[in-house]
Design a protein around this motif. Structure first.
Motif: not given
Length: 187
Positions: A80-84
């Motif tokens: 997920m972009p937020e996690t990345a």
């Protein structure tokens, strides 16, 4: 006479299939590996079993680097972009930008670091780490605290999210397959 010949041909064909099915070539065809150098390097760098990384990639994206899920997870390891973004900051990955998340090397590095992080958070327990990779560490901690799931492989069916339950089972299955097939290829 014709029935005997047909039966003999069928028997030979079945024997041939049985013999072929147990060859490394067939198994490697059924369970392919892509990005082996990148996986091996990231696994060594972050102290994660490369067969686990392979199994996560197989389960998450089937080795398709440009895959994007309905929820927005990106790349081989479906981050997920937020996690990345969080991982890039936490791990102090220099020069990595979100627009490279579909690049296999970048995605494998970030995803493997995250697996390593989760393994450390859950004291090396890969079942818990895999559940957290899919559902988030907060969900897993809640299930453990509320005694919904004891965290064991034997009680995976108690995981309340069907997607996570199946995810953990698939990754563990693929890890065992990859271990049998490629155990000497990653040394």
């Amino acid at each position: 006479m014709r029935r005997k010949r047909t039966a003999a041909v069928l028997l030979l064909l079945l024997m041939g299939v049985f013999l072929l099915i147990n060859t490394p070539f067939i198994w490697k065809w059924m369970y392919p590996v892509k990005y082996q150098p990148e996986i091996k390097l990231a696994a060594e760098r972050f102290n994660v079993d490369p067969m686990l990384v392979l199994a996560v990639i197989r389960t998450e994206s089937a080795f398709e680097p440009r895959r994007v899920s309905k929820k927005g997870a990106v790349g081989l390891m479906q981050l997920m972009p937020e996690t990345a973004n969080w991982i890039i900051k936490q791990a102090k990955f220099q020069g990595l930008a979100m627009e490279y998340l579909d690049d296999p090397k970048v995605n494998i590095d970030i995803g493997t670091w995250y697996l390593s992080y989760l393994l450390k958070q859950f004291n090396g327990d890969k079942v818990l780490a895999l559940a957290a990779y899919n559902a988030g560490p907060g969900s897993v901690n809640k299930w453990l605290e509320q005694e919904i799931w004891d965290g064991s492989r034997e009680r995976v069916e108690d995981i309340p999210y069907g997607e996570t339950r199946h995810y953990v089972q698939k990754v563990l299955y693929y890890q065992e397959k990859y271990q049998k097939i490629y155990q000497n290829d990653f040394k």
